[in-house]
Design an enzyme around this catalytic site. Structure first.
Site, mmCIF file in Angstrom:
data_model
loop_
_atom_site.group_PDB
_atom_site.id
_atom_site.type_symbol
_atom_site.label_atom_id
_atom_site.label_comp_id
_atom_site.label_asym_id
_atom_site.label_seq_id
_atom_site.Cartn_x
_atom_site.Cartn_y
_atom_site.Cartn_z
ATOM 1 N N HIS A 57 33.949 28.474 -11.299
ATOM 2 C CA HIS A 57 35.024 29.402 -12.073
ATOM 3 C C HIS A 57 34.103 31.045 -12.355
ATOM 4 O O HIS A 57 33.211 31.150 -12.012
ATOM 5 C CB HIS A 57 35.909 28.833 -13.329
ATOM 6 C CG HIS A 57 34.843 28.453 -13.753
ATOM 7 N ND1 HIS A 57 33.750 29.248 -14.960
ATOM 8 C CD2 HIS A 57 34.607 27.349 -15.273
ATOM 9 C CE1 HIS A 57 33.186 28.761 -16.084
ATOM 10 N NE2 HIS A 57 33.357 27.822 -15.953
ATOM 11 N N HIS A 60 30.887 31.359 -14.377
ATOM 12 C CA HIS A 60 29.684 31.788 -13.645
ATOM 13 C C HIS A 60 29.564 32.224 -12.362
ATOM 14 O O HIS A 60 28.496 33.021 -12.369
ATOM 15 C CB HIS A 60 29.885 30.236 -12.204
ATOM 16 C CG HIS A 60 30.399 29.050 -13.214
ATOM 17 N ND1 HIS A 60 30.861 27.686 -13.006
ATOM 18 C CD2 HIS A 60 29.324 28.033 -14.411
ATOM 19 C CE1 HIS A 60 31.030 27.386 -14.076
ATOM 20 N NE2 HIS A 60 30.077 27.032 -14.808
ATOM 21 N N CYS A 167 24.143 13.762 -25.540
ATOM 22 C CA CYS A 167 25.196 14.756 -25.287
ATOM 23 C C CYS A 167 24.889 14.865 -23.600
ATOM 24 O O CYS A 167 24.438 15.830 -23.122
ATOM 25 C CB CYS A 167 25.783 15.742 -25.678
ATOM 26 S SG CYS A 167 27.088 16.279 -24.724
ATOM 27 N N CYS A 170 26.127 18.784 -22.423
ATOM 28 C CA CYS A 170 25.152 19.687 -22.791
ATOM 29 C C CYS A 170 23.913 18.730 -21.879
ATOM 30 O O CYS A 170 23.270 19.805 -21.655
ATOM 31 C CB CYS A 170 25.077 19.852 -24.327
ATOM 32 S SG CYS A 170 26.487 20.089 -25.030
ATOM 33 N N CYS A 185 30.746 15.707 -30.482
ATOM 34 C CA CYS A 185 29.032 17.316 -30.268
ATOM 35 C C CYS A 185 30.476 18.170 -29.550
ATOM 36 O O CYS A 185 31.699 18.528 -29.748
ATOM 37 C CB CYS A 185 28.977 17.288 -28.583
ATOM 38 S SG CYS A 185 28.596 18.816 -27.840
ATOM 39 N N HIS A 188 31.442 20.030 -26.426
ATOM 40 C CA HIS A 188 32.799 18.974 -25.660
ATOM 41 C C HIS A 188 33.518 17.972 -26.217
ATOM 42 O O HIS A 188 33.935 16.875 -25.765
ATOM 43 C CB HIS A 188 31.160 18.121 -24.581
ATOM 44 C CG HIS A 188 30.657 18.782 -23.884
ATOM 45 N ND1 HIS A 188 29.457 19.915 -23.708
ATOM 46 C CD2 HIS A 188 31.036 19.008 -22.751
ATOM 47 C CE1 HIS A 188 29.246 20.563 -22.848
ATOM 48 N NE2 HIS A 188 29.859 20.124 -22.235
ATOM 49 N N LYS A 329 40.060 29.278 -24.597
ATOM 50 C CA LYS A 329 38.792 29.316 -24.092
ATOM 51 C C LYS A 329 39.014 28.469 -23.020
ATOM 52 O O LYS A 329 40.241 27.898 -22.790
ATOM 53 C CB LYS A 329 38.021 27.798 -24.873
ATOM 54 C CG LYS A 329 36.962 27.791 -24.298
ATOM 55 C CD LYS A 329 36.450 26.705 -25.705
ATOM 56 C CE LYS A 329 34.783 26.086 -25.308
ATOM 57 N NZ LYS A 329 34.153 25.011 -25.245
ATOM 58 N N LYS A 332 39.399 22.784 -18.233
ATOM 59 C CA LYS A 332 39.817 21.674 -17.599
ATOM 60 C C LYS A 332 41.623 21.607 -17.797
ATOM 61 O O LYS A 332 42.720 21.370 -17.474
ATOM 62 C CB LYS A 332 39.520 21.141 -16.662
ATOM 63 C CG LYS A 332 38.850 20.832 -15.214
ATOM 64 C CD LYS A 332 38.377 19.694 -14.628
ATOM 65 C CE LYS A 332 37.347 19.897 -13.658
ATOM 66 N NZ LYS A 332 36.800 18.769 -13.634
HETATM 67 N N1 MSP Z 1 22.952 23.702 -15.723
HETATM 68 C C1 MSP Z 1 22.511 24.970 -16.714
HETATM 69 C C2 MSP Z 1 21.509 26.167 -16.502
HETATM 70 C C3 MSP Z 1 19.739 25.379 -15.700
HETATM 71 S S1 MSP Z 1 19.324 26.972 -16.202
HETATM 72 C C4 MSP Z 1 17.916 26.430 -15.566
HETATM 73 C C5 MSP Z 1 23.536 24.718 -16.779
HETATM 74 N N2 MSP Z 1 24.716 25.439 -15.972
HETATM 75 S S2 MSP Z 1 26.315 25.734 -16.350
HETATM 76 O O1 MSP Z 1 26.910 25.517 -14.525
HETATM 77 O O2 MSP Z 1 26.871 24.642 -17.470
HETATM 78 O O3 MSP Z 1 26.352 27.251 -16.819
HETATM 79 C C6 MSP Z 1 25.925 28.309 -16.091
HETATM 80 C C7 MSP Z 1 26.460 29.018 -16.186
HETATM 81 O O4 MSP Z 1 27.749 29.518 -16.459
HETATM 82 C C8 MSP Z 1 25.426 29.637 -17.884
HETATM 83 O O5 MSP Z 1 25.008 30.552 -18.856
HETATM 84 C C9 MSP Z 1 26.622 29.891 -18.691
HETATM 85 O O6 MSP Z 1 27.119 30.110 -19.931
HETATM 86 C C10 MSP Z 1 27.879 30.136 -18.075
HETATM 87 N N3 MSP Z 1 29.210 29.658 -18.036
HETATM 88 C C11 MSP Z 1 29.837 28.912 -18.357
HETATM 89 N N4 MSP Z 1 31.244 29.273 -19.193
HETATM 90 C C12 MSP Z 1 31.131 30.728 -19.182
HETATM 91 C C13 MSP Z 1 32.691 31.564 -19.324
HETATM 92 N N5 MSP Z 1 33.409 31.224 -19.888
HETATM 93 N N6 MSP Z 1 32.199 32.659 -19.750
HETATM 94 C C14 MSP Z 1 30.328 33.226 -18.594
HETATM 95 N N7 MSP Z 1 29.690 32.272 -18.705
HETATM 96 C C15 MSP Z 1 30.264 30.833 -18.731
HETATM 97 O O7 MSP Z 1 24.532 25.523 -18.277
#
Ligand code: MSP
Length: 512
Positions: A57, A60, A167, A170, A185, A188, A329, A332
């Site tokens: 999304h 990411h 969790c 997380c 949590c 979540h 926020k 889904k």
């Molecule tokens: N798999 C772990 C990271 C391991 S790195 C060795 C993880 N993955 S994640 O897919 O959940 O998140 C990846 C990144 O996306 C994180 O840095 C997280 O902060 C970022 N984001 C997820 N949702 C977000 C927003 N709504 N806004 C900005 N960044 C966000 O954590």
């Protein structure tokens, strides 16, 4: 949406910030060149690796686009071969196993399909990564084995009993003090699992003082300041040893010395940066970009693991903020998850990049407003930069028969230097503002001098205005190689080779 890009224009960049690569000239030319080549700094830029239980999304995409933008800047400055940009997927997680089961699929085929989807999404939106690492790959398993064997050999891993909360959302152990008033949590909103099992532990507590010392010596170990202070006070509050294996996990990398245990997903995931790093030269100048939610993993556990393994710690880490969508926020359940691919369909890849990175300053939290995004695209790209390039080239064709009034590559070095400084400080939004200032400046010159009227009475005066405008366009084009990489080659075409300007073209279609 996939656009094949030509290599960015290789013009010597007038801004050389931070480290100086100026080569001393002496008569032993070849030796000197070799010396300079060796001295050339390398830069390793990473994003977090993403969980594949879901599709990408814009949260990411935000970090990935930021990393790509910084990588493009550093490639411009150091040369492509001296920059390595790594991204990838985090696959050894219980979440993934659950998601595969929910989809009625076997784990590995599910992972293959999802990892491909992430990779393709990044390619589709114009992310130019050098490597894409999956934590299910053999090369990663090999590095994990090496690192864990070293840490184990050092006596930093011991067997114990873990009793507590976990969790899965997380993929983290929670302290009793970390759950909310319902025992859930806080992220979540679900009750964590109560686990009681034999685990292996990493002596994190042993590294408390060394970590504090490391932070003191290295102000860039975590930026911005706010995040650094959070992590520092967490370390000072006292570090506990952490469980690093799960006895009953279905999926994951087995411990090298006890195959009945799988390595805790974060302990394996962080090592991806080592598995995917091309050489020690790159490792020496690592920049990890990450979200503010994962700073403890990256700036406490990770450096401690590296110190234990006798590997140097990252030069820089930068944590960006989180964004809400139209004030809510993103999730889904709220139905407001935005796909970067959907946005790109309407606004193009450059539109997505600029829109996301300019929503708020990298490092802060902020809101992504669809309306603001739409207006910004139409105002600053379609009606702003796009219109400016179009107007200037049309006018030069009309009044100067397409003859360029000046050298096309004479950019504004001072502005570019400022732009580079902003990017090196990871102030991406400020860098974008710098580009918009040049655009406003060019538009003001155009509107105040009205060369389309002037040309009819005083052609040399109009030519002078165009000669002033071309360097401004070149400055924008140069910045666009970083910020608007799909438009940049089209801009250079319009600016031309110094003799003739190119054909006028539409850089950004207006969005309805
Ligand atoms: N798999 C772990 C990271 C391991 S790195 C060795 C993880 N993955 S994640 O897919 O959940 O998140 C990846 C990144 O996306 C994180 O840095 C997280 O902060 C970022 N984001 C997820 N949702 C977000 C927003 N709504 N806004 C900005 N960044 C966000 O954590």
């Amino acid at each position: 949406m996939k656009v094949l890009l030509s290599e960015p224009q290789r013009i010597d960049i007038p801004f050389v910030m931070g480290h100086s690569f100026a080569c001393k000239t002496n008569d032993s030319g070849r030796k000197n060149r070799e010396f300079c080549k060796k001295k050339r700094m390398k830069k390793f830029i990473t994003t977090p690796i993403y969980y594949v239980n879901d599709v990408p999304h814009i949260g990411h995409a935000y970090c990935t686009l930021a990393a790509d933008t910084l990588a493009r800047y550093w490639r411009q400055k150091l040369g492509r071969e001296n920059v390595f940009f790594l991204t990838g997927t985090d696959e050894n997680s219980q979440k993934t196993v659950d998601a595969a089961a929910a989809a009625g699929e076997e784990v590995m085929p599910y992972l293959d399909a999802m990892a491909a989807r992430w990779k393709e999404t990044w390619e589709e939106i114009g992310i130019d990564f050098d490597d894409f690492i999956r934590t299910t790959e053999a090369r990663h398993h090999k590095t994990v084995h090496e690192v864990l064997t070293t840490i184990h050999g050092k006596g930093d891993i011991y067997k114990g009993k873990y009793e507590g909360l976990y969790c899965t959302g997380c993929e983290a152990f929670l302290k009793a003090s970390e759950v909310d008033e319902h025992g859930h949590c806080p992220h979540h909103k679900k009750a964590p699992n109560v686990v009681e099992e034999d685990n292996y532990f990493f002596r994190l507590s042993k590294y408390q003082d060394q970590l504090l010392e490391l932070f003191e010596k290295n102000p860039k170990l975590l930026e911005p300041e706010k995040r650094r202070n959070e992590v520092l006070s967490f370390i000072k509050s006292g570090l506990e040893d952490i469980s690093i294996s799960r006895e009953n996990a279905e999926f994951g990398i087995p411990l090298p010395w006890d195959k009945s245990h799988k390595i805790y997903v974060w302990f394996d995931a962080l090592i991806n940066y080592r598995s995917g790093c091309p050489s020690e030269e790159f490792w020496g100048n690592t920049l990890h970009l990450l979200g503010k939610d994962i700073t403890r993993f990256h700036c406490v556990i990770w450096p401690a693991m590296l110190m234990s393994a006798g590997i140097s710690t990252p030069a820089e880490e930068y944590a960006h903020g989180f964004f809400t969508v139209d004030g809510e926020k993103m999730g889904k359940s709220l139905g407001n998850v935005i796909s970067p691919l959907d946005l790109a369909m309407k606004y193009g890849n450059d539109g997505v990049r600029l829109g996301l990175l300019s929503s708020f300053e990298f490092g802060n939290d902020g809101d992504f407003s669809q309306e603001q995004f739409h207006d910004l695209y139409n105002k600053k790209l379609a009606g702003g930069i796009g219109n400016l390039f179009n107007r200037v080239t049309v006018l030069i064709h009309k009044f100067l028969e397409g003859k360029s009034p000046t050298e096309s590559t004479a950019f504004d070095a001072k502005t570019l230097q400022h732009f580079g400084e902003r990017l090196e400080a990871k102030k991406i939004r400020e860098a974008i503002e710098t580009m918009f200032h040049v655009m406003d400046d060019a538009n003001e010159l155009l509107n105040s001098t009205e060369p389309w009227k002037l040309a009819k009475t005083d052609l040399p005066a109009a030519e002078k205005v165009f000669a002033e405008l071309i360097p401004k366009l070149a400055t924008i084009a140069k910045m666009s190689e970083t910020l608007l990489p799909e438009a940049a080659p089209k801009m250079w075409k319009m600016i031309g080779e110094g003799k003739k300007v190119g054909e006028a073209a539409i850089l950004f279609q207006r969005a309805e």
